[in-house]
Write an enzyme that holds these catalytic residues in place. Sequence first.
Site, short mmCIF file in Angstrom:
data_model
loop_
_atom_site.label_atom_id
_atom_site.label_comp_id
_atom_site.label_asym_id
_atom_site.label_seq_id
_atom_site.Cartn_x
_atom_site.Cartn_y
_atom_site.Cartn_z
N ASP A 1 5.33 0.59 12.42
CA ASP A 1 4.14 0.18 11.64
C ASP A 1 3.13 -1.50 12.15
O ASP A 1 3.25 -1.92 12.14
CB ASP A 1 3.47 0.09 10.00
CG ASP A 1 3.83 1.58 9.71
OD1 ASP A 1 3.69 1.93 8.56
OD2 ASP A 1 2.83 2.86 10.50
N ARG B 1 -8.55 -0.28 4.79
CA ARG B 1 -7.70 0.71 4.17
C ARG B 1 -6.11 -0.49 3.93
O ARG B 1 -5.82 0.27 2.72
CB ARG B 1 -7.22 1.58 5.15
CG ARG B 1 -8.63 2.26 6.03
CD ARG B 1 -8.36 3.66 6.19
NE ARG B 1 -6.97 4.16 5.48
CZ ARG B 1 -6.91 5.44 5.74
NH1 ARG B 1 -7.23 5.72 6.96
NH2 ARG B 1 -6.29 5.76 5.23
N CYS C 1 -5.30 12.38 12.16
CA CYS C 1 -5.92 11.12 12.86
C CYS C 1 -5.93 10.08 14.10
O CYS C 1 -5.00 11.21 14.77
CB CYS C 1 -4.95 9.84 11.54
SG CYS C 1 -3.68 9.40 12.04
N LYS D 1 0.28 -1.04 0.16
CA LYS D 1 0.10 0.08 0.19
C LYS D 1 1.30 1.10 0.09
O LYS D 1 0.79 2.20 -0.35
CB LYS D 1 -0.78 0.16 1.15
CG LYS D 1 -1.45 0.91 1.65
CD LYS D 1 -2.77 1.67 2.48
CE LYS D 1 -2.11 1.70 3.97
NZ LYS D 1 -1.58 3.29 4.31
N ASN D 2 1.94 1.67 0.80
CA ASN D 2 3.08 2.27 1.09
C ASN D 2 4.05 3.32 0.13
O ASN D 2 4.53 4.34 -0.37
CB ASN D 2 3.35 2.59 2.47
CG ASN D 2 1.75 3.10 3.83
OD1 ASN D 2 0.95 2.62 3.21
ND2 ASN D 2 2.97 2.50 4.80
N ARG E 1 0.25 14.96 12.39
CA ARG E 1 0.34 14.65 11.12
C ARG E 1 0.33 15.92 10.42
O ARG E 1 -0.01 16.29 9.55
CB ARG E 1 -0.60 13.73 10.62
CG ARG E 1 -0.95 12.43 10.92
CD ARG E 1 -0.32 11.70 11.55
NE ARG E 1 0.36 11.10 10.45
CZ ARG E 1 -0.32 9.31 9.89
NH1 ARG E 1 -1.63 9.25 10.20
NH2 ARG E 1 0.23 8.92 8.63
C1 EPZ Z 1 4.19 6.97 6.89
O1 EPZ Z 1 2.97 7.96 6.64
C2 EPZ Z 1 3.12 6.37 6.07
N1 EPZ Z 1 1.77 6.24 5.56
C3 EPZ Z 1 2.65 5.54 7.40
O2 EPZ Z 1 1.63 4.02 7.23
C4 EPZ Z 1 3.66 5.50 8.77
O3 EPZ Z 1 3.52 4.57 9.91
C5 EPZ Z 1 4.61 6.19 8.26
O4 EPZ Z 1 5.12 7.08 7.23
C6 EPZ Z 1 6.30 7.03 9.00
O5 EPZ Z 1 6.89 5.53 9.17
C7 EPZ Z 1 2.11 6.22 3.57
O6 EPZ Z 1 3.49 5.65 3.62
C8 EPZ Z 1 1.07 5.82 3.00
P1 EPZ Z 1 5.85 11.07 8.43
P2 EPZ Z 1 3.64 9.71 6.67
O7 EPZ Z 1 5.57 12.10 7.84
O8 EPZ Z 1 4.52 9.76 5.77
C9 EPZ Z 1 6.67 13.80 11.68
C10 EPZ Z 1 0.39 2.61 7.91
O9 EPZ Z 1 -0.10 2.22 8.46
N2 EPZ Z 1 5.87 15.17 10.32
O10 EPZ Z 1 7.47 10.28 8.48
O11 EPZ Z 1 2.42 10.47 6.72
C11 EPZ Z 1 4.68 13.52 11.82
O12 EPZ Z 1 4.45 13.58 13.08
C12 EPZ Z 1 0.86 3.99 8.00
O13 EPZ Z 1 0.77 2.12 6.84
C13 EPZ Z 1 6.03 16.18 10.79
O14 EPZ Z 1 6.78 16.36 11.91
O15 EPZ Z 1 4.50 10.12 8.22
C14 EPZ Z 1 5.21 11.93 12.38
O16 EPZ Z 1 5.44 12.30 13.74
C15 EPZ Z 1 0.59 4.78 9.34
N3 EPZ Z 1 5.93 17.32 9.55
C16 EPZ Z 1 6.95 11.92 11.67
O17 EPZ Z 1 7.09 13.20 11.35
C17 EPZ Z 1 5.85 16.50 8.21
O18 EPZ Z 1 5.58 17.89 7.85
C18 EPZ Z 1 6.91 10.72 11.00
O19 EPZ Z 1 5.42 11.63 9.54
C19 EPZ Z 1 5.73 15.85 8.34
C20 EPZ Z 1 5.93 14.93 8.95
#
Ligand code: EPZ
Length: 416
Positions: free
Chosen positions: A303, A395, A115, A22-23, A120
Amino acid sequence: MDKLVIEGGIPLKGVIPVSGSKNAALPILFASILLDGKTTFTNVPDLRDIHTTLKLLNMLGCSCQFEDGTVTMQPTQLNPEASYDLVRTMRASILCLGPLLARLGEAKVALPGGCAIGSRPVDQHLKGLEKMGAVFDLNEGYIIGRCTKLTGAHITLDMPTVGGTENLLMAAALAEGETQLENVAREPEIVDLANFLIACGAKITGHGTSTIRITGVSSLSGTTYAIMPDRIEAGTFLVAAGITGGELLVQNCPWKELDAVIIKLREMGMDIQQTSEGALAKAGEPLRGVDIKTRPFPGFPTDMQAQLMSLACLAQGPSIFEESIFENRFMHALELIRMGANIRLSGRTAHIQGVKSLIGAPVMASDLRASASLVLAGLAARGTTHVLRIYHLDRGYEYIEKKLGLVGARIRREKE
Ligand code: EPZ
């Protein structure tokens, strides 16, 4: 709404296939906005989030069809607006922002809300795109972005955000000149996205490391591309073998991409061997407690935290889990406690004391991986478990009750 009804206590045995990731599929599908020509994707999982993405892409002017794991995509007359009613159902919709700016010079994307697992934010996405020349307004919950032409820049992220890395990588592929992205995420799904873009003619090096260099090109062509296997689904099935005391051959199980998870499962006493078909996982000796701290790749993936917590609930001895990525990713713990688990939460740390068995109960899914952990607990528990609100599960897990049923689980889907 649907629920899953699970009769627990049956060791799972047999071969269980892993679907496409998915990711990896989500950013790669959004990257199609960048392309001039027709593209075909194979090994695309049949998931809610995939269909939401295809609906959004159709709205943006990329006409796409999904047929039995294959997606054909043809960009036609692109339009820049991603509406709230779709974006609110899937945060990953923000991944259309970079491609729209790169292709059209404008974008109007609803600001994704938080969420269940956290706020996020997307500040890193916006800061990076601003460095490349985009200007943003926030109006009535929409991010409105404009640029004449994105230009290459030297960008250092505050943290290795997966989505932020993906948005900037896609934008830089068509930007003018050189872009250097520092402190980026190294997840395998980013490598898959980069490999897809390179197959379409992009000039990218360093993907999978903390520094990615991109030389912008004037256009990208279509191609045919197979999505990588889903390492988190695979990891979930490895846990299913351990928690039920069974033996599963997880077909197409990624290996090096799951290194941190396999190390921890072996530390708990599981026997996991790589085979030509994937990974053979057995419960092995009585499970032992383990300490886990979630980290960006190649660290232990957030995850997989919920799934391993279910396993730790039945291990001998204590486990300590630290969730360092998201601020609220222990909601499955409250439901596991209702099944008899011994877990004490303190901020971003969970203290788990193994118990002899879990007792089936009605439990509520709150997010994708929490729902997977409740299914795993139900497979091991004595008695019957009803997992409610499994739209969360749908999902990210393709036909999970069918796959588990084929290896012996007594699991059925019913209306709540
Ligand atoms: C991706 O989400 C994945 N989703 C998530 O999988 C996964 O948990 C996550 O990466 C971490 O590995 C997809 O790939 C569709 P991040 P993403 O931006 O990109 C902070 C699942 O279960 N952050 O790496 O949204 C944020 O708050 C899902 O399949 C900022 O502060 O994750 C978080 O604490 C859930 N500012 C951390 O970084 C930003 O601009 C990691 O978020 C962006 C992120």
